[in-house]
Scaffold this motif. Structure first.
Motif, short mmCIF file in Angstrom:
data_model
loop_
_atom_site.label_atom_id
_atom_site.label_comp_id
_atom_site.label_asym_id
_atom_site.label_seq_id
_atom_site.Cartn_x
_atom_site.Cartn_y
_atom_site.Cartn_z
N GLU A 154 0.56 -1.32 -0.04
CA GLU A 154 -0.07 -0.10 -0.20
C GLU A 154 0.64 1.06 0.05
O GLU A 154 0.32 2.51 -0.24
CB GLU A 154 -0.98 0.59 1.22
CG GLU A 154 -2.12 -1.25 1.01
CD GLU A 154 -2.38 -1.19 2.15
OE1 GLU A 154 -2.85 -0.10 2.68
OE2 GLU A 154 -3.34 -2.25 2.65
N ASN A 155 2.13 0.88 0.23
CA ASN A 155 2.88 2.65 0.20
C ASN A 155 4.32 2.17 -0.51
O ASN A 155 4.89 3.20 0.18
CB ASN A 155 2.92 2.94 1.79
CG ASN A 155 1.37 3.23 2.56
OD1 ASN A 155 1.43 1.60 3.07
ND2 ASN A 155 1.77 3.73 2.52
N THR A 156 4.85 1.51 -1.01
CA THR A 156 5.78 1.68 -1.85
C THR A 156 5.30 1.16 -3.14
O THR A 156 4.43 1.20 -3.83
CB THR A 156 6.46 0.10 -1.31
OG1 THR A 156 6.33 -1.08 -2.24
CG2 THR A 156 6.34 0.18 -0.26
N SER A 190 2.59 7.28 -6.50
CA SER A 190 1.28 7.09 -7.45
C SER A 190 2.28 8.70 -8.41
O SER A 190 2.61 8.20 -10.27
CB SER A 190 0.09 7.08 -8.70
OG SER A 190 -0.33 8.60 -7.53
N HIS A 191 2.71 9.63 -8.27
CA HIS A 191 4.01 10.32 -9.25
C HIS A 191 5.42 9.90 -9.55
O HIS A 191 5.38 10.65 -9.98
CB HIS A 191 3.98 12.23 -8.04
CG HIS A 191 2.56 12.15 -8.15
ND1 HIS A 191 2.06 13.07 -7.33
CD2 HIS A 191 0.82 11.79 -8.34
CE1 HIS A 191 0.71 13.03 -7.09
NE2 HIS A 191 0.18 12.56 -7.86
N GLN A 192 5.11 9.34 -8.68
CA GLN A 192 7.50 8.76 -8.98
C GLN A 192 7.02 7.16 -9.90
O GLN A 192 8.28 7.11 -10.09
CB GLN A 192 7.51 7.95 -7.56
CG GLN A 192 6.63 8.83 -6.36
CD GLN A 192 7.14 10.39 -6.53
OE1 GLN A 192 8.08 10.90 -6.84
NE2 GLN A 192 6.26 11.26 -5.94
N ILE A 193 6.22 7.24 -10.48
CA ILE A 193 6.16 6.16 -11.61
C ILE A 193 6.91 7.20 -13.23
O ILE A 193 6.65 7.51 -13.60
CB ILE A 193 4.91 5.95 -11.78
CG1 ILE A 193 4.13 5.12 -10.53
CG2 ILE A 193 4.64 4.73 -13.33
CD1 ILE A 193 4.76 3.80 -10.53
N PRO A 194 8.28 5.98 -13.21
CA PRO A 194 8.63 6.88 -14.57
C PRO A 194 7.88 7.03 -15.69
O PRO A 194 7.11 5.25 -15.61
CB PRO A 194 9.93 6.27 -14.23
CG PRO A 194 10.18 5.33 -13.39
CD PRO A 194 9.41 5.15 -12.37
N LEU A 238 -3.18 -0.48 -10.86
CA LEU A 238 -1.61 -1.70 -10.39
C LEU A 238 -1.11 -1.55 -8.87
O LEU A 238 -1.27 -2.68 -8.40
CB LEU A 238 -0.32 -1.67 -11.24
CG LEU A 238 -0.55 -2.22 -12.96
CD1 LEU A 238 0.43 -1.85 -13.43
CD2 LEU A 238 -1.27 -3.34 -12.59
N LEU A 239 -1.46 -0.08 -8.81
CA LEU A 239 -0.65 0.12 -6.80
C LEU A 239 -1.95 -0.26 -6.54
O LEU A 239 -1.47 -1.00 -5.09
CB LEU A 239 -0.75 2.02 -6.90
CG LEU A 239 0.88 2.01 -8.20
CD1 LEU A 239 0.82 3.76 -7.86
CD2 LEU A 239 1.92 1.62 -7.34
#
Length: 624
Positions: free
Chosen positions: A74-76, A144-148, A217-218
């Motif tokens: 839930e948090n990575t 979710s903002h950190q996905i390349p 997915l997350l």
């Protein structure tokens, strides 16, 4: 053991939660926080895929409801990166994140080998940060903002921006919390023209669904499948789209063209997923047997292009059924089960000539028919392309109808076949209209009348051959062939002599002609005032409409070959020509000739930026 632990906010990175703990703990030293949380000072802070989660859980306050697996899921970013991994590897990485084996996680999960680079800075959405500040009194890092490859916030559909905080901070033991200052909330954000164009383009709705699928997915736990599962799903859908044949061979050129048309080249470049004609292009690799790990963002791009719902990808197995599901109807009009769905035996092959699947349907009554696919409507199931075998049931019905003294046309109507088919199979029964039509009532045969009729037929059609005359009056020909063959052969049109035409290619002449065409096109490309095009064999071939000739037979055109070898451009030569053109454009527009502007006008990017800046300085000094 810590005395308290912050409650994670919705969609918050664990890294962010631990950073907020650091602020509230009052610890001055980052290592003191690390030791307090993990019981060790050697733990490294990681933004996306942290390890040592079991150690963290063991140091949480008594009665804490958190588990290592829940925090990871839930948090990575583990749910995103592990979604398309084989079950064994996904489980192994999960155990590594729980334990203290974090050093190889990024390598095993495929991040290190991917051509999609990690984000350099932690990213944020200004709208999300403003809402968080208003609701919670502070901002935090949203996972979710950190996905390349993701440049849009899934919630607000606005652009994501870089914060001031590096993903790989120079202090490996420090958690950096999100603040109004390091999130640049009070500053005006500037974006490149390429990104602005991509956001405003017609392709962005297709990409937004990709962004939404990242959230799915997350936030959902999909069971891991082997790589072959996804490969099979993609191939089956490509068959349905006409981009792969029945054998699974993908039409690579058409796939690339339609993929580019779906997303747009500019957008694919921004999300680090450009398409090239190289066989090692990521898109081509995805539709070959899986040998390498593919970045999840590219799986999502493929899924959206294929029109597959994310939920269905794991739960429903695609199957290419060009003729629909069995049973299929029997089209034997002579059988009692005519049009009833009784056929379960079907074989499908791909016809390379017509580039379509062909199905052969075999019924227990002996009737075998084939037709081309794929079906476009339900009515197609009741069409016969070609009958391969009529079977004993059909032949028995044919005999029965002959005994009823019905006309040929009526028999053909009842059996849903052509009259000629009735004649052909009726001859084997012994009493056909072909024979009866040429018998006198008294059963006496007048051979001379048949001969005269054949001679009259040739007078009426003097240009027709023997075979063509046979088609005009097949009954007459059949009787003569069976009963007066020697006379028939002697009194029929002679075989026409076919004159062979020499179609050999004059390669010397073609070389001269092609050389002139190629030379004109190359000069046109090199002297064009418009944005430069690279001189390549394929581009020249397309422009002179002789691509196949240049690709397959250039060795037969020595003059053309030599000219092309002297004028085709390497990538570096082309980039230098683009720089010269861009310098002239800047001068024409009245701008200062500066490298950042020239490289932008010329479209120079990536690994060429630094190398060509030196070349720019040399060219500028010569021009000035």
């Amino acid at each position: 053991m810590v005395g308290f632990f912050p409650t994670p906010y919705p969609n918050e990175l664990l890294y962010s939660t631990l950073a907020r703990f650091h602020i509230r703990s009052g610890n001055i030293s980052p290592k003191a926080t690390i030791e307090e949380l993990f019981g060790s000072r050697s733990v490294t802070t990681v933004v996306d895929l942290p390890a040592n989660i079991d150690s963290l859980i063991s140091n949480l306050p008594i009665g804490s409801a958190y588990t290592a697996e829940n925090l990871i899921m839930e948090n990575t970013l583990y749910p995103f990166y592990s979604a398309f991994l084989p079950p064994e590897r996904a489980k192994s990485i999960l155990q590594s994140m729980k334990g203290n084996s974090g050093g190889s996680i990024h390598n095993r999960i495929g991040v290190m080998a991917s051509t999609i680079a990690e984000n350099r800075y932690i990213r944020m959405c200004k709208e999300c940060a403003t809402e968080s500040l208003k609701k919670y009194g502070e901002v935090y890092w949203v996972r979710s903002h950190q996905i390349p490859g993701i440049i849009i916030c899934s919630k607000h559909k606005t652009l994501l921006y870089n914060s001031k905080v590096l993903v790989h901070h120079f202090n490996k033991n420090e958690f950096v919390p999100a603040t109004v200052d390091n999130c640049n909330l009070t500053e005006e954000h500037k974006t490149s023209k390429n990104i602005e164009d991509a956001i405003e383009s017609e392709f962005i709705p297709n990409y937004i669904q990709v962004v939404d699928n990242v959230d799915k997915l997350l936030n959902n736990r999909y069971s891991n499948k082997p790589p072959e599962w996804f490969f099979s799903q993609y191939i089956e859908r490509l068959k349905l789209m006409g981009l792969a044949n029945i054998n699974g061979s993908v039409k690579q050129k058409e796939l690339r063209e339609q993929f580019l048309e779906f997303y747009g080249e500019n957008l694919l470049t921004i999300v680090q997923s450009s398409i090239t004609n190289n066989e090692s292009c990521w898109l081509s690799m995805m539709v070959r047997k899986p040998r390498k790990t593919v970045h999840p963002i590219r799986h999502l791009l493929m899924i959206q292009f294929l029109g597959i719902m994310l939920e269905d990808l794991w739960n429903e197995e695609n199957e290419y059924l060009p003729f629909g599901k069995s049973p299929f109807p029997c089209l034997n009009a002579g059988a009692d089960h005519y049009l009833q769905p009784v056929i379960t035996e079907v074989s499908i092959r791909y016809d390379s000539k017509i580039k379509r699947p062909v199905g052969t349907f075999s019924c227990s009554c002996g009737f075998v028919y084939a037709r081309k696919g794929p079906d476009s409507s339900e009515d197609d199931r009741y069409k016969v392309g070609r009958v391969k075998e009529f079977g004993e049931v059909w032949k028995s019905k044919l005999k029965e109808l002959f005994q009823m003294n019905l006309s040929m046309r009526e028999i053909a109507r009842r059996l849903k076949v052509d009259v000629n088919t009735v004649k052909k199979y009726g001859q084997n029964l012994g009493e056909t209209e072909v024979e009866l039509g040429y018998k006198r009532k008294d059963n006496l045969i007048n051979k001379d009348s048949f001969r005269n009729e054949w001679l009259d037929l040739q007078k009426r059609y003097p240009e027709k051959s023997k075979t063509e005359l046979r088609k005009v009056n097949s009954g007459l020909y059949t009787w003569l062939y069976r009963n007066d063959r020697e006379w028939l052969n002697s009194n029929s049109p002679k075989k026409k002599q076919i004159t062979m035409v020499n179609n050999r290619v004059d390669w010397d002449k073609r070389d001269v002609e092609t050389h002139e065409s190629v030379k004109g096109i190359v000069e046109e490309i090199l002297n064009s005032p418009n944005k430069p095009e690279r001189v390549t064999i394929s581009r020249v071939g397309k422009k002179v409409d002789k691509l196949s000739l240049l690709e397959k037979h250039l060795f037969k055109l020595p003059q053309t070959n030599e000219y092309l070898l002297q004028h085709i451009e390497s990538v570096r030569d082309f980039q230098i020509r683009r720089i010269k053109w861009a310098i002239k454009e800047c001068q024409r527009e009245g701008y200062d000739v500066q490298w950042w502007r020239v490289s932008r006008v010329a479209g120079i990017r990536g690994e060429w930026i630094e190398e060509l800046e030196v070349e720019f300085e040399r060219i500028s000094s010569i021009i000035s």
